[in-house]
Design an enzyme around this catalytic site. Structure first.
Site, PDB file in Angstrom:
ATOM      1  N   ALA A   1     -49.138  21.554 -59.064  1.00  0.00           N
ATOM      2  CA  ALA A   1     -48.798  20.970 -57.761  1.00  0.00           C
ATOM      3  C   ALA A   1     -49.001  19.464 -57.693  1.00  0.00           C
ATOM      4  CB  ALA A   1     -49.628  21.649 -56.682  1.00  0.00           C
TER       5      ALA A   1
ATOM      6  N   ASN B   1     -56.496  24.187 -59.546  1.00  0.00           N
ATOM      7  CA  ASN B   1     -56.096  24.299 -60.946  1.00  0.00           C
ATOM      8  C   ASN B   1     -55.570  22.968 -61.459  1.00  0.00           C
ATOM      9  OD1 ASN B   1     -56.405  26.849 -62.401  1.00  0.00           O
ATOM     10  ND2 ASN B   1     -55.285  27.735 -60.686  1.00  0.00           N
TER      11      ASN B   1
ATOM     12  N   HIS C   1     -52.340  16.107 -52.665  1.00  0.00           N
ATOM     13  CA  HIS C   1     -53.070  15.760 -53.885  1.00  0.00           C
ATOM     14  C   HIS C   1     -52.825  14.284 -54.189  1.00  0.00           C
ATOM     15  CE1 HIS C   1     -54.038  19.915 -54.796  1.00  0.00           C
ATOM     16  NE2 HIS C   1     -52.770  20.249 -54.748  1.00  0.00           N
TER      17      HIS C   1
END
EC number: 1.4.1.21
Length: 271
Positions: free
Chosen positions: A124, A192, A222
């Site tokens: 992601a 992750n 993120h």
């Protein structure tokens, strides 16, 4: 044509299988598995053109060229070594399991022994290509800051162990600050991406992670900052959560699809 086995029929596994079923990826979906039978049923109901066999990993690896692990960090301990010992390649979604250095080293050793490939999708985030390029020289620091809605952290070991009441969070709140080696264990379903950054960059014990709960958000954010001999870069991505699982960003599923497509495609573009 590559024969594919998908182990884990959750959000990412389902999107990947649907992409194969639609013809978007030119591979054969030979087998699937999930420890929850209902997840397999739900997946198969969404497939229009394929009817994969349901095989546990020991049987799956006898028939496929590549196994895609989409289950959990715990599943990696069984699925990945079993796949490599069968001389099959493997794509790992639950990259956080490799914060366990013994597992990481053993996995790489088995892959070398049997001439197999291990694929870690970008997940992601964006910027792994730049980080990989930067790692050809010295990297000074890698920092990941992740922001998600509090409900995305429900059930995370760190939340449970510290008795954090997510419903009481009314504003932007820092839940965790530390190294990636701790973060991937504390929030195994949420970061992750920290594992992928660590493996591509300066390692789990040097990659810094900050995790923030923000009830105002409808997207998963993120932000990555990398400094090194090359200079500095920052990336930011605002991800729509996967429809079936708010803990997972939709981009993570698309990354898995893109990685599999790249494996099957004779033309390779980019770092």
């Amino acid at each position: 044509m590559l024969k594919i086995g998908v182990f884990g029929c959750g959000a990412i596994g389902t999107e990947l299988c649907k992409a194969i079923d639609s013809g978007h990826i030119e591979v054969e979906l030979y087998a699937v598995y999930d420890r929850h039978e209902q997840s397999i049923i739900n997946l198969k109901e969404q497939l229009k053109n394929t009817d994969p066999k349901v095989l546990e990993i020991v049987e799956m690896v006898k028939h496929v060229d590549l196994v895609v692990e989409c289950a959990s960090q715990q599943a990696v301990y069984d699925v990945v070594p079993t796949t490599l010992h069968a001389k099959c390649d493997v794509m790992v979604i639950s990259v956080g399991a490799f914060a366990d250095k013994k597992l990481l080293d053993t996995t790489f050793d088995i892959a070398k022994e049997y001439g197999c490939k291990i694929y870690f999708p970008s997940g992601a985030i964006v910027g792994l290509d730049g980080l990989k390029s930067a790692s050809a020289a010295s990297i000074y620091s890698v920092t990941l800051t992740t922001q998600k809605h509090p409900r995305s952290f429900e059930g995370a070991p760190y939340i449970v162990q510290n008795n954090i009441d997510l419903d009481s969070i009314k504003g932007k709140t820092v839940l965790f600050e530390g190294m990636a080696s701790e973060a991937v264990k504390a929030f195994p379903s949420n970061v992750n991406v920290a594992a992928s950054l660590s493996i591509a960059g300066i390692g789990f014990d040097k990659t810094k992670v900050k995790i923030i709960a923000n009830p105002a958000l409808t997207r998963n954010i993120h932000e990555i900052t990398v400094e090194g001999e090359f200079g500095m870069f920052t990336t930011r991505v605002e991800n729509v959560p996967a429809p079936s699982n708010p803990k997972t960003s939709y981009l993570a599923a698309l990354s898995a699809i893109s990685t599999l497509k790249k494996i099957a495609d004779p033309l390779q573009v980019g770092t």
